[in-house]
Structures are given as C-alpha cells and as structure tokens.
Design a protein around this motif. Structure first.
Motif, short mmCIF file in Angstrom:
data_model
loop_
_atom_site.label_atom_id
_atom_site.label_comp_id
_atom_site.label_asym_id
_atom_site.label_seq_id
_atom_site.Cartn_x
_atom_site.Cartn_y
_atom_site.Cartn_z
N THR A 177 61.81 116.84 19.34
CA THR A 177 60.60 116.18 19.88
C THR A 177 60.66 116.49 21.38
O THR A 177 59.94 115.77 22.04
N ASN A 206 61.56 119.60 8.58
CA ASN A 206 61.10 118.26 8.76
C ASN A 206 60.56 117.56 7.44
O ASN A 206 60.59 116.36 7.20
N ARG A 214 56.83 116.09 15.83
CA ARG A 214 55.61 115.74 15.73
C ARG A 214 54.50 116.50 16.04
O ARG A 214 54.51 117.09 16.99
N THR A 217 51.73 116.31 18.66
CA THR A 217 52.03 116.01 20.38
C THR A 217 51.37 117.05 21.13
O THR A 217 51.47 118.43 20.88
N THR A 224 48.00 120.59 21.39
CA THR A 224 48.80 120.64 20.31
C THR A 224 49.28 122.04 19.83
O THR A 224 48.51 123.14 20.35
N PRO A 254 53.99 111.80 9.05
CA PRO A 254 54.96 111.84 10.34
C PRO A 254 55.77 113.02 10.00
O PRO A 254 56.22 113.98 10.70
#
Length: 450
Positions: A177, A206, A214, A217, A224, A254
């Motif tokens: 991240t 993930n 994420r 982000t 993004t 998430p």
C-alpha cells in the motif's frame, strides 16, 4: 606499493588463499595501503579482486579485513552494491553474514543493495539480502520507492515474485500500500507498465489475505488504477487489466478476489467498508449489553424458591421430560445471555479479521470472554442436575445449552435460507412449465386453423 597491490589482486583472482595469508603476514601495513588504494579507485579493490571463481579468497578477505566491504567508491557504492548488481548471490551471503549492516548502506541515490538487485531482477540475490536483513524491504530511495516499486518500474516479474514471497514470509504485507513520491502504489505502476501478470498476482494474493492492497487508492493526479486503464481504453492490454480490476472492484471488499478463482477465503467479507463498520458498531453494542446484563443481574433471580431449594440440597432431581421446568430462572437468563454474548464475540472477529489489527482485537476478545466466564461462574448457583444415572453441574448445563442454542439457531436460519431458495426454484420451474404448455397450445391452435 603498486607491485604489492598487484600481487594482492592476483592472489585474490587466482583464489589463492595461502597467498592472501602470506601477503598479510609479510606486510603489517597491507590493510592501510589497500584502504588508500580503494579510496583512490573508482571501484573498491575488494570487488575487483574477488572475481567469479575466487570464493575462498573472498571468505578469507572478509575474515581478515571486514572493514574493506564498507569502503565506498565515488558513487557511494560499497562492495555489496556491486555484488548485488552483478548478481553474485554467494558472495552477497558471505559478506552479509560477516556484517549485516552492509545491506543497509546507501549510495548517492539512497539506494541499498536490495534496490540494485530489484532493478537487475536477480531473485537469488534478493532472497539472500532479505534473509540477512529483512528490514531492507522497508527502505526507500530518494524518490520514496521500495524495492517492490523498482521491480515493477523495470518490469522485473521474477524479482517482483521473489519480493512478494519475502514480504509475506516476513509479515510485511503493508508494503503493497506504500506510495512513491508521485503517489503511485505497486498496483498503479503495474497498470501503467501494462504488467497484466503482476496485476493478477497482486489481486490473487490479496484475495487470499496474504498481502494487502487498496484498489481505490489515488495517486497525486487523483487517479486510481482503474481510472488509468479507462484513460487508455484504446489499448487492448489496458482494457484487459481494466476488466480484471473492475471485477475486483465489484466485490466491494478491502480484499480483491481473483476473477478466475473458485475458492474464496472463509473470512472474506462481501460488504462495503461502510456497511461493515456499521455492523461492527452494532455487534459491539449488543455484546456490551449482554455483558452489562450479566454484571447487573437483578437480585430477584437470586431469591427464588427453586433456587433456594437447589442451594440447600445441591442436587436437582428431575425426569427427562420436566428437567427444564424445574430449573431456576437465572439458568435460563444465563443460557440465552451467554449464547448472545458468544455469538457477538464471533461476529466481531469475523468483521475485523480482514483488517491489519486483528491480532489486537483477538487478544481483547479473549480477555473479555475470560472475564465473562468468570462472572458466570460467580453468579451461577452451584448445584447438580441429575436425570436418571446421569448428572451435570449447573455451569456445565448453562454452557452446553448455550452452545446448543447457537448451533440450533444458525441451523434454523441456514435452513430457512435454503428453503426460500428451494421454493423460488420450484416456482421458477412451474412458471417455465406453464409457459411451455401455453406455447404448445398456441402451436396446436395454429395447426388446427390451417
């Protein structure tokens, strides 16, 4: 001294361990002269001396003069930097095991040896460096880049896979991240470089909760990874990556499950983050309510005649059919209260498990559960319930019935969901059958009319 320096280099290049020892014993000032020569040279003498095939000589040099490996050239590079660039994993291990701080030495660009290995794409050197110094994974360059960023920027898929494996094994999943100075994560960079394989790897890992990314982000341009794909939708590779990310976004989680994966981790939540937060708040409130009820149980429950009899005789005799009718009210209260409390604790763990601080929450849940069990043991009257030849203590009865109630409730709810789905399936079949009959009747009337 030039001749002495030349003799020293020749002994190292020929892997002549005895020659290195002999020069060291005959010339007490040899180390000082070598250090001066290293400082004058563009490359440290140690690396120019230890060419491939001179492993034993390198070991002896590392033993005799470990400080030589810390000397830097004009670019700020140590021997470990140059070894990492050349991809010599054996030599890296030799010098790293003698002095692990070499793995954290920075050059003029604030790059450590691991950064060099990531740029070159040598997975063996990466594994050697991380095994010696795991914290090197978190070191940043002058542009705020980790080794993961550099491997993606240079499209080094093998190096990136090695870094992913090492990050997982050393519990540094949060690295995925991190942003560089442009605000780009590794997912941004993999998308920009059209590295479909790395994007799939990130999403797959993930989804299994092995790393953490994420997907929404944004970088400093406010984009993004998916928006980067949409901005380049004319490119077929960008379009394919966009589909992969879009399917992951559709999960509203998430963690991003891989589109081709048939198995989903049991703790994967399918709720948006806002919904999960609301559920967590509600469940915590309910758990606190159950705990409060136990702490402030009304005194009236402790003054019942049945309870007084139980306390006097210590044993409650009952038949199989009327055992529950003879129990004091406090037992029923504690059964339902304990079932609700345990279910709330489980729900809290389920909701917070995908988060980074789950270990902290698990510790709190265990402590709270222990306190609750001690409270129940203190509040519950001590007596035995005897049915025929079998008997069970009051505490054992409460916990057994509480667990049975939880299992029964979950089974009923699951069966209710299954029954509803089955009923919808039956209705759909009947509707299709009716439509088919109607179509057959219309065909028959057309044939008759003809």
């Amino acid at each position: 001294m030039a001749n002495l320096e030349q003799l020293f280099q020749e002994a190292c290049q020929k892997n002549d361990v005895e020659g290195v020892k002999s020069l060291n014993s005959k010339h007490p000032n040899l180390l000082d002269e070598i250090i001066k020569a290293c400082q004058r040279s563009e490359d440290p003498l140690l690396i120019t001396a230890c060419l491939p095939g001179s492993l034993e000589a390198a070991k002896e040099m590392a033993r005799l003069w470990p400080q030589l490996a810390s000397i830097k050239n004009q670019r700020g590079e140590t021997t470990m930097h140059l070894l990492s660039t050349d991809g010599d994993a054996r030599m890296v291990r030799i010098f790293g095991e003698n002095n692990r701080e070499l793995c954290l030495e920075v050059d003029n660009s604030l790059m450590i040896p691991l950064h060099r290995a990531a740029l070159e794409g040598d997975s063996d050197v990466i594994r050697a460096l991380v095994s010696i110094c795991p914290e090197s994974l978190e070191k940043l360059t002058s542009n705020g880049e980790t080794a993961l960023h550099l491997a993606v920027k240079k499209s080094r898929s093998d190096a990136f896979q090695a870094l992913v494996d090492e990050a997982k094994s050393h519990r540094k999943e949060h690295l995925f991240t991190w942003k560089d100075k442009e605000g780009n994560t590794v997912l941004h960079l993999a998308t920009l470089n059209k590295l479909k394989q790395i994007v799939e790897l990130l999403i797959r890992e993930n989804s299994n909760r092995r790393i953490m990314i994420r997907i929404n982000t944004v970088n400093k341009q406010g984009q993004t990874a998916l928006q980067l794909c949409n901005a380049n939708s004319q490119d077929s590779v960008f379009k394919e990556i966009g589909w992969i990310i879009q399917r992951a976004v559709a999960q509203q989680s998430p963690q991003l499950p891989d589109a081709g994966s048939a198995n989903v981790s049991w703790n994967q939540t399918r709720w948006p983050i806002e919904t999960r937060n609301v559920l967590l708040m509600v469940v915590v409130t309910i758990a606190a309510a159950f705990f409060t009820v136990t702490c402030n149980l009304p005194d009236s429950f402790l003054k019942e005649d049945t309870l007084a009899d139980c306390l006097a005789v210590k044993t409650l005799h009952a038949d199989k059919d009327d055992v529950l009718s003879k129990l004091p009210t406090v037992v029923y209260v504690m059964i339902f209260n304990s079932a609700g409390f345990l279910t709330s604790m489980f729900a809290i763990l389920l909701l917070v498990w995908p988060l980074r601080f789950r270990t902290f929450v698990l510790f709190l849940v265990i402590c709270t559960a222990i306190v609750y069990i001690l409270l129940v043991d203190e509040i519950m009257p001590k007596f035995d319930v005897k049915v025929g030849k079998s008997s069970i203590s009051s505490n054992g009865l409460v916990w057994s019935l509480a667990l049975a109630l939880i299992l029964f409730g979950m089974s009923v709810l699951s069966m209710g969901k299954f029954t509803l789905s089955f009923w919808r399936f039956i209705i759909c079949l009947r509707r299709n059958r009716t439509n088919r009959r109607g179509n057959n009747l219309e065909d028959l009337l057309e044939i008759t009319a003809t």
